[in-house]
Every structure is written in structure tokens, then in C-alpha cells.
Enzyme design. Structure first.
Site, short mmCIF file in Angstrom:
data_model
loop_
_atom_site.label_atom_id
_atom_site.label_comp_id
_atom_site.label_asym_id
_atom_site.label_seq_id
_atom_site.Cartn_x
_atom_site.Cartn_y
_atom_site.Cartn_z
CB SER A 1 -0.13 -0.13 2.04
OG SER A 1 -0.77 0.46 0.94
CG HIS B 1 -0.78 -3.19 4.35
ND1 HIS B 1 0.34 -3.71 3.73
CD2 HIS B 1 -1.67 -2.94 3.36
CE1 HIS B 1 0.14 -3.76 2.42
NE2 HIS B 1 -1.07 -3.30 2.17
CE LYS C 1 -2.29 -6.64 1.45
NZ LYS C 1 -1.84 -6.79 0.06
#
Ligand code: PLP
Length: 396
Positions: A185, A213, A243
Site C-alpha cells: 500500500s 489493496h 477498501k
């Protein structure tokens, strides 16, 4: 009240303030969309993990509201008593379909998913090969398991191979696992999964990929394991639901037997209340949206490429990201913090990230464009970057 505690807190808080390391948190006074309001100011938001814009998606809000009316606000119990609603079962079937695995299990967060899954399988007689830049929740999950932790240099396959060989040949361990983030990330680089799988086969390693991610972002939205076509090679596919999926929670996808084991041995599943129903229903719909269409994924990449090109053309160092995560590497820690502060004053919310989160001298402002940004918003952000960059001497 304890005097020892008071002294401990006072001394340590003061030290953090003096070193400029105390993180002051800005409450967001609006939804966490592409524009946010902070301290009464509207800002282009380049700091959320809401990659596909699903956190504020109207269809998901409707699904959540309807489920709230039907099921109430809480699941009422842990999964193993009577907190498992039919909604949780549907979600887990959908996650398995999404990840191309036999089964899946959901947890209350991505963080506690790593605490749960690693320690359910690994113990003090085992070893874990862990990428040096793995997320804090992986590090804590490894520590909790009491297995021997062997860190390898970031994405250095020679180092991984040498350490896997040494661990295997030592004969000290019952099981050996290799763990990596799918997408890192801080820099936006992708793990070298084909090489990791090859090494795992050679030394009989259990494979564990945390694609927090990557899901929604790589592999046409289906994640980094799918991106490399390795669905049948990775034992643990971990993801977050907070996310790109836009809500909250975490999951493991894998073989049915693995999921059956986690349902009886992973402690947050056994001892912490299940995800709330409205969230579960919204997550299930979000996953379906990603399965059905690459529209949001495509928009995210278009925006990511646009922002990257704009910043690079202005002369910023944007590192070597392979995903829409766009670091803008400033270097000096103080200058990085000043840069982020000036961006805020001019109308962009992009947080500074400095040592110890990233190595000394590589302070950066990290930008996360999303599918919900318009070109106009990105143009506004680029104009502000140009102004602040020139003013602080970061670009010419
Ligand atoms: C690799 C990785 N795993 C797990 C997490 C934690 O996920 P959550 O926020 O859903 O707890 C994060 C969050 O940043 C992450 O980057």
C-alpha cells in the site's frame, strides 16, 4: 487511579509531541467520497481506500436501509451461537465465487482476519517467511501464532528462496508458510506471486496472500491472485471488505477444509460478534457489482493513470507504482509534512507518510484516486500540486 500509568502516559505523549510524531486526527464532516469536508473546508479527497467509490454508492445504501428494517442493527451474537444469519452464508458463498475458491469465511475486519487465520493454523513448532513490508496486521497475526518469524527483503525472490531453503533444511519446523501482501500500500507495487508459488512448491510452503489493496483493483477487479491466474495455487486468499468493497470486514477464501477448520479454530470467529446485517447485505451486493462489471474498475485505472501522468509531467517523483496508488515522493520528512499541510490549505486532502512507516528520507504524500473522482476534481488537485510544488521548491 494509577500514578504509574499517569507518569507513563505523560512522559511518552510529551516525547511524541516534541518529536513531531503525534498524529492529530482530523474528523471528516461528510461522507468519505471524492470530495470531503474537514474543518469546514471542502477538499479533493486523495486519501481514502474507497477505490471504487462503493462506500457512498446509492444502490448499496438502499440495500443497507432495507436490510436494517428487516433484520435490525446488530447480528446479536457470535457466529457459532446464533449470530450466523442467512445473510452471512450468502455473503460467504458470494466471496468464494468472487475469488474462485471452494469456500470463504468472513470476519469483522481485515485486521482481525489476519489475527484469526494465521494463528489458527501456525504454532510454535512452525516458521513463517514474511515480506519485510507486510502490513501491521500480518505482523501481529504472525506474532500471535508464536511461530518463528523469518522476514525476507521486500519482494526479493533470491532472499526468499535462500531463507525457505535454510528453514526447510534445518528440520526445525513442522510447517512453513510464506506470507505477502498482494499489493503493497505504500508504493503500489504488486507481489511477485508466480515466483513465490514456484518457491513454495520447491520447499513445500503454505501460501498466504493478503490482497487488501488488490481486490477490486487488480485482476479486472478480482484481485492479484486472479491477475496471475493462481487461484488453484494459493492456500489462503485474504481480503478486506473495507477498501474497494466499501463497507467493513475481512475474509479468507480457500479450500472447504481450510474454511471448516477456521470456523472451529479461529478465535475472532468464535468469540466476537458477527458483522451487522445491513453491512453484510451491502457487501454482498458490492461483490456482485464487481463480479458483473468492470466499469468501476476501468474508471479507477483511467483516473489513476490520469493523475500519475499529470504529476509526472509536473516533475514529481511518483515512484514505481503498478496500481492506482500514487505516491508523490518528497524525501525530507519535515518538507513532506509541510507539503501535505499546504495541499490541505489549498484544497487537497492527501496525507503525508514518513518514517517509520516508510524508510528515512523517502517521505511521501500518498494519493489514492478512486472511480468516483471526475476529471475536473483531478485537474483541480493537479493545479494545487503544481502551485504548492513550485512554492516549496519540490518541482521547478
Ligand atoms: C494488507 C492489509 N491487510 C489488512 C488491513 C486491515 O484491513 P481493515 O481495515 O479491513 O481492518 C489493511 C489495511 O490497511 C491492509 O493494508
Amino acid at each position: 487511579m494509577s500514578k504509574i500509568l499517569d507518569t507513563f502516559l505523560e512522559e511518552n505523549l510529551q516525547a511524541l509531541h516534541e518529536q513531531g510524531l503525534y498524529n492529530e486526527i482530523d474528523p471528516v464532516e461528510s461522507a468519505n467520497g471524492p470530495i470531503i469536508k474537514v474543518r469546514g473546508k471542502n477538499l479533493v479527497n486523495l486519501s481514502s481506500n474507497n477505490y471504487l467509490g462503493l462506500a457512498t454508492n446509492d444502490e448499496l445504501k438502499e440495500v443497507a436501509k432495507k436490510t436494517l428494517d428487516d433484520y435490525g442493527v446488530g447480528a446479536g451474537a457470535v457466529r457459532t451461537i446464533n449470530g450466523t444469519l442467512d445473510l452471512h452464508v450468502k455473503l460467504e458463498e458470494k466471496l468464494a465465487e468472487f475469488k474462485g475458491t471452494e469456500a470463504a469465511i468472513s470476519y469483522q475486519s481485515g485486521f482481525n482476519c489476519n489475527m484469526a487465520a494465521i494463528s489458527a493454523v501456525m504454532d510454535k513448532n512452525d516458521a513463517i517467511l514474511s515480506d519485510q513490508l507486510n502490513h501491521a496486521s500480518i505482523i501481529d497475526g504472525c506474532r500471535l501464532s508464536k511461530a518463528k518469524i523469518i522476514a525476507y527483503n521486500h519482494s526479493d525472490m533470491d532472499d526468499l528462496r535462500a531463507k525457505a531453503k535454510a528453514a526447510k533444511e534445518s528440520g526445525l519446523y513442522n510447517k512453513i508458510m510464506v506470507i505477502t501482501d498482494g499489493v503493497f500500500s505504500m508504493d503500489g507495487d504488486i507481489a511477485k506471486l508466480p515466483e513465490i508459488v514456484e518457491i513454495a512448491k520447491e520447499f513445500d510452503l503454505i501460501t498466504y496472500v493478503d490482497d487488501a489493496h488488490g481486490s477490486g483493483v487488480t485482476g479486472k477487479g478480482k484481485g492479484t491472485v486472479k491477475h496471475f491466474g493462481l487461484e488453484n495455487e494459493i492456500d489462503f486468499q485474504i481480503g478486506t471488505l473495507s477498501k474497494a468493497i466499501g463497507v467493513v470486514g475481512g475474509y479468507v477464501a480457500g479450500k472447504k477444509q481450510l474454511i471448516d477448520w477456521l470456523k472451529v479454530r479461529s478465535r475472532p470467529f468464535l468469540f466476537s460478534t458477527a458483522l451487522p446485517p445491513a453491512d453484510v447485505a451491502a457487501i454482498t451486493r458490492a461483490v456482485q457489482i464487481i463480479i458483473d462489471s468492470t466499469e468501476l474498475h476501468d474508471k479507477l485505472w483511467e483516473n489513476g493513470d490520469y493523475l500519475k501522468k499529470g504529476l509526472a509531467d509536473l516533475g514529481f517523483d511518483i515512484g514505481a507504482s503498478e496500481t492506482p496508488i500514487t505516491p508523490c515522493i518528497i524525501g525530507d520528512e519535515k518538507l513532506t509534512q509541510e507539503f501535505s499541510k499546504r495541499l490541505f490549505e489549498e484544497g487537497v486532502y492527501a496525507k503525508s507518510i514518513v518514517f517509520p512507516t516508510v524508510p528515512k528520507g523517502t517521505g511521501r504524500v500518498r494519493n489514492m484516486p478512486t472511480a468516483a473522482h471526475t476529471k475536473e476534481m483531478l485537474d483541480d488537485a493537479l493545479a494545487i500540486y503544481a502551485k504548492v510544488g513550485r512554492e516549496l521548491g519540490v518541482i521547478k
